[in-house]
Design an enzyme around this catalytic site. Sequence first.
Site, PDB file in Angstrom:
ATOM      1  N   ARG A 117      10.046   2.991 -13.107  1.00  8.29           N
ATOM      2  CA  ARG A 117       8.645   3.400 -12.988  1.00  8.29           C
ATOM      3  C   ARG A 117       8.158   4.108 -14.248  1.00  8.29           C
ATOM      4  O   ARG A 117       7.006   3.956 -14.672  1.00  8.29           O
ATOM      5  CB  ARG A 117       8.476   4.310 -11.776  1.00  8.29           C
ATOM      6  CG  ARG A 117       7.023   4.688 -11.510  1.00  8.29           C
ATOM      7  CD  ARG A 117       6.910   5.553 -10.268  1.00  8.29           C
ATOM      8  NE  ARG A 117       5.573   6.091 -10.151  1.00  8.29           N
ATOM      9  CZ  ARG A 117       5.300   7.351  -9.829  1.00  8.29           C
ATOM     10  NH1 ARG A 117       6.276   8.198  -9.621  1.00  8.29           N
ATOM     11  NH2 ARG A 117       4.061   7.764  -9.735  1.00  8.29           N
ATOM     12  N   HIS A 121       4.863   2.743 -16.091  1.00  8.50           N
ATOM     13  CA  HIS A 121       3.629   3.524 -16.107  1.00  8.50           C
ATOM     14  C   HIS A 121       3.194   3.916 -17.508  1.00  8.50           C
ATOM     15  O   HIS A 121       2.010   4.148 -17.741  1.00  8.50           O
ATOM     16  CB  HIS A 121       3.771   4.750 -15.207  1.00  8.50           C
ATOM     17  CG  HIS A 121       3.608   4.432 -13.762  1.00  8.50           C
ATOM     18  ND1 HIS A 121       2.953   5.249 -12.876  1.00  8.50           N
ATOM     19  CD2 HIS A 121       4.002   3.348 -13.047  1.00  8.50           C
ATOM     20  CE1 HIS A 121       2.952   4.696 -11.673  1.00  8.50           C
ATOM     21  NE2 HIS A 121       3.592   3.543 -11.754  1.00  8.50           N
ATOM     22  N   HIS A 250      10.220  -4.084  -6.331  1.00 10.10           N
ATOM     23  CA  HIS A 250      10.244  -3.229  -5.141  1.00 10.10           C
ATOM     24  C   HIS A 250      11.524  -3.390  -4.364  1.00 10.10           C
ATOM     25  O   HIS A 250      11.711  -2.741  -3.338  1.00 10.10           O
ATOM     26  CB  HIS A 250       9.054  -3.548  -4.240  1.00 10.10           C
ATOM     27  CG  HIS A 250       7.881  -2.688  -4.507  1.00 10.10           C
ATOM     28  ND1 HIS A 250       6.665  -2.879  -3.930  1.00 10.10           N
ATOM     29  CD2 HIS A 250       7.742  -1.612  -5.292  1.00 10.10           C
ATOM     30  CE1 HIS A 250       5.825  -1.953  -4.345  1.00 10.10           C
ATOM     31  NE2 HIS A 250       6.460  -1.180  -5.184  1.00 10.10           N
ATOM     32  N   ASP A 311       2.132  -5.612  -0.736  1.00  9.56           N
ATOM     33  CA  ASP A 311       3.320  -6.450  -0.558  1.00  9.56           C
ATOM     34  C   ASP A 311       2.960  -7.660   0.303  1.00  9.56           C
ATOM     35  O   ASP A 311       3.248  -8.809  -0.044  1.00  9.56           O
ATOM     36  CB  ASP A 311       4.442  -5.675   0.139  1.00  9.56           C
ATOM     37  CG  ASP A 311       4.897  -4.450  -0.626  1.00  9.56           C
ATOM     38  OD1 ASP A 311       5.041  -4.544  -1.855  1.00  9.56           O
ATOM     39  OD2 ASP A 311       5.104  -3.396   0.013  1.00  9.56           O
TER      40      ASP A 311
END
Length: 364
Positions: A117, A121, A250, A311
């Site tokens: 992440r 980001h 994910h 999702d």
Amino acid sequence: MAKYYASSISSSLSSSSHHPMSAASLSSGAATSSRLLLPSARLSLSSSSRLLSSASSFSSLKCLRSSPRLPLLRSNQKASAMSTVAAAASDPAQLKSAREDIKQLLKSTFCHPILVRLGWHDAGTYNKNIEEWPKRGGANGSLRFEIELNHAANAGLVNALKLVQPIKDKYSGVTYADLFQLASATAIEEAGGPKIPMKYGRVDVSAPEDCPEEGRLPAAGPPSPADHLREVFYRMGLDDKEIVALSGAHTLGRSRPERSGWGKPETKYTKNGPGAPGGQSWTVEWLQFDNSYFKDIKERRDEDLLVLPTDAVLFEDPSFKVYAEKYAQDQDAFFKDYAEAHAKLSNLGAKFDPPEVCYPCCLS
């Protein structure tokens, strides 16, 4: 972009009256994560809380407030000669050593999700419609500054910064922009994912004034998930295939309702960790990178596995569904497309010095 939204892979903090860079917040909750660049469902990472609570670790992390090696974390500070990072390519030998240290960090803290992440980001603020660097955003190390860490989609990423700061201190010849992307790619590979064809030599921005405005990262539960994903990722120059492939990250991480508003407090898959127990994961083996995310989202047979609106739409939108179905059936195809999309994401908005710099060989 870290998983590609803000909700899946990172260590998210709940809202707090504490200043994000205060000693109190720095020593809390390093074991949660949020959807990479994914929408804002904050995931729980694993517990590096032991590492972060130890005296030696905290000592090295005090640099978040005081060390010149973590320049200008406060938005009201000005750049200085001491705090400005040199605009030059990272040293190849130091990059290689830093990667080995990152591998050890992953083994000891299970922090794969939040490091993914972190890279996503930093890169995911890129706007292809803005030519000027660094106003265009992207992989430029700006996420180390407090003003950007305070963006809602980045909740908890101060913990990721704490984890990699000792490595940055040790290898001053590596820029933050390169370190964030190196950590993200290494986390994917060490979790069993594909080898990412990375290159290095990214230049760091030098002041908080160079940070992008808030609002460039995805949300977890927008009114129109498909439109929202396209709005955010098309702005970066990514297409439907890349959106779906990046969503597959994910497969790592979990979400905690007390921090993101999404997921269950705990499930049979998360109640015993590893790391801090609790939260709800997208997959059963949430520290293993594979194509199970697509299989589980398609089947939706297990109420203990999380499915966010962003999702579910992967199997509802006709264009997204073509790729989601393919990846659910063919892990090799997913790995190939994911590696290409991750590498593309990691370069968005970056300025390389020299422009042709590329160090894949030194890291092989």
